[in-house]
Design a protein around this motif. Structure first.
Motif, PDB file in Angstrom:
ATOM      1  N   GLU A  84      16.840  17.762 -26.041  1.00 39.35           N
ATOM      2  CA  GLU A  84      15.780  18.762 -26.076  1.00 39.35           C
ATOM      3  C   GLU A  84      16.173  20.013 -25.295  1.00 39.35           C
ATOM      4  O   GLU A  84      15.865  21.122 -25.688  1.00 39.35           O
ATOM      5  CB  GLU A  84      14.498  18.160 -25.491  1.00 39.35           C
ATOM      6  CG  GLU A  84      13.319  19.077 -25.548  1.00 39.35           C
ATOM      7  CD  GLU A  84      12.049  18.420 -25.063  1.00 39.35           C
ATOM      8  OE1 GLU A  84      10.977  18.899 -25.436  1.00 39.35           O
ATOM      9  OE2 GLU A  84      12.129  17.438 -24.299  1.00 39.35           O
ATOM     10  N   ASN A 141       2.725   8.026 -32.801  1.00 41.73           N
ATOM     11  CA  ASN A 141       3.772   8.154 -31.796  1.00 41.73           C
ATOM     12  C   ASN A 141       4.961   7.286 -32.168  1.00 41.73           C
ATOM     13  O   ASN A 141       4.823   6.316 -32.915  1.00 41.73           O
ATOM     14  CB  ASN A 141       3.243   7.717 -30.422  1.00 41.73           C
ATOM     15  CG  ASN A 141       2.133   8.610 -29.938  1.00 41.73           C
ATOM     16  OD1 ASN A 141       2.314   9.805 -29.791  1.00 41.73           O
ATOM     17  ND2 ASN A 141       0.958   8.037 -29.721  1.00 41.73           N
ATOM     18  N   ILE A 184      11.009   4.169 -28.814  1.00 43.70           N
ATOM     19  CA  ILE A 184      12.338   3.595 -28.985  1.00 43.70           C
ATOM     20  C   ILE A 184      12.603   2.734 -27.770  1.00 43.70           C
ATOM     21  O   ILE A 184      12.572   3.226 -26.642  1.00 43.70           O
ATOM     22  CB  ILE A 184      13.417   4.690 -29.123  1.00 43.70           C
ATOM     23  CG1 ILE A 184      13.119   5.586 -30.328  1.00 43.70           C
ATOM     24  CG2 ILE A 184      14.807   4.058 -29.252  1.00 43.70           C
ATOM     25  CD1 ILE A 184      14.029   6.768 -30.475  1.00 43.70           C
ATOM     26  N   GLU A 242      10.020   2.969 -25.117  1.00 45.16           N
ATOM     27  CA  GLU A 242       9.866   4.249 -24.411  1.00 45.16           C
ATOM     28  C   GLU A 242       9.218   5.261 -25.343  1.00 45.16           C
ATOM     29  O   GLU A 242       9.707   5.495 -26.449  1.00 45.16           O
ATOM     30  CB  GLU A 242      11.221   4.791 -23.953  1.00 45.16           C
ATOM     31  CG  GLU A 242      11.778   4.111 -22.741  1.00 45.16           C
ATOM     32  CD  GLU A 242      13.033   4.811 -22.236  1.00 45.16           C
ATOM     33  OE1 GLU A 242      13.119   6.057 -22.329  1.00 45.16           O
ATOM     34  OE2 GLU A 242      13.927   4.097 -21.766  1.00 45.16           O
ATOM     35  N   TYR A 243       8.136   5.876 -24.879  1.00 42.70           N
ATOM     36  CA  TYR A 243       7.445   6.909 -25.638  1.00 42.70           C
ATOM     37  C   TYR A 243       8.369   8.104 -25.847  1.00 42.70           C
ATOM     38  O   TYR A 243       9.072   8.531 -24.937  1.00 42.70           O
ATOM     39  CB  TYR A 243       6.183   7.339 -24.873  1.00 42.70           C
ATOM     40  CG  TYR A 243       5.532   8.570 -25.431  1.00 42.70           C
ATOM     41  CD1 TYR A 243       4.744   8.504 -26.565  1.00 42.70           C
ATOM     42  CD2 TYR A 243       5.726   9.815 -24.828  1.00 42.70           C
ATOM     43  CE1 TYR A 243       4.147   9.628 -27.091  1.00 42.70           C
ATOM     44  CE2 TYR A 243       5.136  10.950 -25.350  1.00 42.70           C
ATOM     45  CZ  TYR A 243       4.344  10.851 -26.483  1.00 42.70           C
ATOM     46  OH  TYR A 243       3.777  11.970 -27.006  1.00 42.70           O
ATOM     47  N   GLN A 244       8.371   8.656 -27.060  1.00 42.58           N
ATOM     48  CA  GLN A 244       9.173   9.829 -27.377  1.00 42.58           C
ATOM     49  C   GLN A 244       8.239  11.027 -27.568  1.00 42.58           C
ATOM     50  O   GLN A 244       7.272  10.940 -28.317  1.00 42.58           O
ATOM     51  CB  GLN A 244       9.980   9.596 -28.664  1.00 42.58           C
ATOM     52  CG  GLN A 244      10.868   8.370 -28.617  1.00 42.58           C
ATOM     53  CD  GLN A 244      11.935   8.475 -27.549  1.00 42.58           C
ATOM     54  OE1 GLN A 244      12.639   9.468 -27.463  1.00 42.58           O
ATOM     55  NE2 GLN A 244      12.054   7.444 -26.729  1.00 42.58           N
ATOM     56  N   ASN A 245       8.545  12.146 -26.905  1.00 42.03           N
ATOM     57  CA  ASN A 245       7.705  13.336 -27.071  1.00 42.03           C
ATOM     58  C   ASN A 245       7.884  13.903 -28.482  1.00 42.03           C
ATOM     59  O   ASN A 245       8.658  13.383 -29.280  1.00 42.03           O
ATOM     60  CB  ASN A 245       8.008  14.379 -25.980  1.00 42.03           C
ATOM     61  CG  ASN A 245       9.400  14.963 -26.086  1.00 42.03           C
ATOM     62  OD1 ASN A 245      10.040  14.938 -27.141  1.00 42.03           O
ATOM     63  ND2 ASN A 245       9.885  15.499 -24.994  1.00 42.03           N
ATOM     64  N   TYR A 280      11.591  14.646 -29.673  1.00 45.04           N
ATOM     65  CA  TYR A 280      12.389  13.449 -29.946  1.00 45.04           C
ATOM     66  C   TYR A 280      11.790  12.609 -31.071  1.00 45.04           C
ATOM     67  O   TYR A 280      12.506  11.905 -31.789  1.00 45.04           O
ATOM     68  CB  TYR A 280      12.574  12.619 -28.682  1.00 45.04           C
ATOM     69  CG  TYR A 280      13.506  13.272 -27.688  1.00 45.04           C
ATOM     70  CD1 TYR A 280      14.785  13.663 -28.050  1.00 45.04           C
ATOM     71  CD2 TYR A 280      13.104  13.503 -26.380  1.00 45.04           C
ATOM     72  CE1 TYR A 280      15.643  14.277 -27.155  1.00 45.04           C
ATOM     73  CE2 TYR A 280      13.953  14.115 -25.470  1.00 45.04           C
ATOM     74  CZ  TYR A 280      15.222  14.502 -25.865  1.00 45.04           C
ATOM     75  OH  TYR A 280      16.069  15.102 -24.975  1.00 45.04           O
ATOM     76  N   LYS A 281      10.470  12.675 -31.238  1.00 44.47           N
ATOM     77  CA  LYS A 281       9.839  11.972 -32.357  1.00 44.47           C
ATOM     78  C   LYS A 281      10.376  12.533 -33.672  1.00 44.47           C
ATOM     79  O   LYS A 281      10.798  11.778 -34.546  1.00 44.47           O
ATOM     80  CB  LYS A 281       8.321  12.125 -32.275  1.00 44.47           C
ATOM     81  CG  LYS A 281       7.581  11.538 -33.451  1.00 44.47           C
ATOM     82  CD  LYS A 281       6.063  11.499 -33.298  1.00 44.47           C
ATOM     83  CE  LYS A 281       5.406  12.780 -32.985  1.00 44.47           C
ATOM     84  NZ  LYS A 281       3.929  12.687 -32.960  1.00 44.47           N
ATOM     85  N   SER A 293      14.135  11.583 -34.032  1.00 38.93           N
ATOM     86  CA  SER A 293      14.376  10.176 -34.369  1.00 38.93           C
ATOM     87  C   SER A 293      13.978   9.874 -35.808  1.00 38.93           C
ATOM     88  O   SER A 293      14.685   9.148 -36.513  1.00 38.93           O
ATOM     89  CB  SER A 293      13.645   9.247 -33.386  1.00 38.93           C
ATOM     90  OG  SER A 293      12.259   9.458 -33.426  1.00 38.93           O
TER      91      SER A 293
END
Length: 190
Positions: A111, A145, A148, A151-154, A157-158, A161
């Motif tokens: 990011e 949401n 991975i 772990e939550y991805q903002n 990153y969402k 991914s």
């Protein structure tokens, strides 16, 4: 005869308790497909929410969530629905839909612009949809949401991914078509 009957019943009860205990300690990649099978078979009204999301397009991609999860990994995938609230006639409700995929490789940009790519190998991914059903077959997504390895991805990153998994899914579909054409040509040559 009475003691034998008691032993048989006790053996059945102990066997069922052992199976239930084993089910609860199974890892997610084995337990979630079993839960999905149960919901598909016996809870069709609630599972319709998962089927709806399987047929929705992934944002900024031309494939559906179902196609993406089925083709992006070497592992299994599963769709599980948690019913939070549901009306008696099942026309309205609130649900959480969990879309799981296991053993997927993901590559993403950082990011903050760092040069090295952020990657996950053989990762477990969960896409969690929070859903309101406002009328029969009308669903509103309140949020979704991506997790991975839990772990939550903002949002950045969402998107990264999902794009990575879509790319892998498309490549796997193309490779499968090439294999099928090659096999068909080989069988015709014989």
């Amino acid at each position: 005869m009475g003691n034998r009957l008691v032993r048989i019943i006790l053996g059945i009860v102990i066997g069922i308790a052992a199976l239930v205990g084993i089910f609860f300690v199974l890892p997610g990649n084995m337990k979630n497909p079993l839960i999905e099978f149960w919901q598909k078979t016996f809870q069709k009204d609630s599972y319709a929410v998962a089927e709806y999301y399987q047929n929705q397009k992934v944002p900024k991609n031309d494939i559906t969530f179902g196609e993406m999860l089925a083709n992006c990994s070497n592992g299994s995938s599963a769709w599980v629905v948690d019913t939070l609230i549901e009306s008696d006639d099942k026309t309205t409700g609130q649900y959480t839909v969990h879309a799981y995929v296991y053993k997927v490789d993901i590559s993403m940009e950082h990011e903050n612009g760092q040069e090295n790519a952020l990657s996950f190998s053989q990762a477990a991914v969960e896409i969690r949809f929070e859903v309101k059903k406002t009328a029969k077959d009308t669903y509103v997504t309140t949020s979704y949401n991506v997790f991975i390895e839990d772990e939550y991805q903002n949002d950045f990153y969402k998107a990264q991914s999902l794009a990575s998994m879509c790319g892998k899914a498309k490549a796997n579909v193309v490779n499968e078509k090439i294999r099928e054409e090659r096999d068909a040509a080989t069988s015709e040559a014989k």
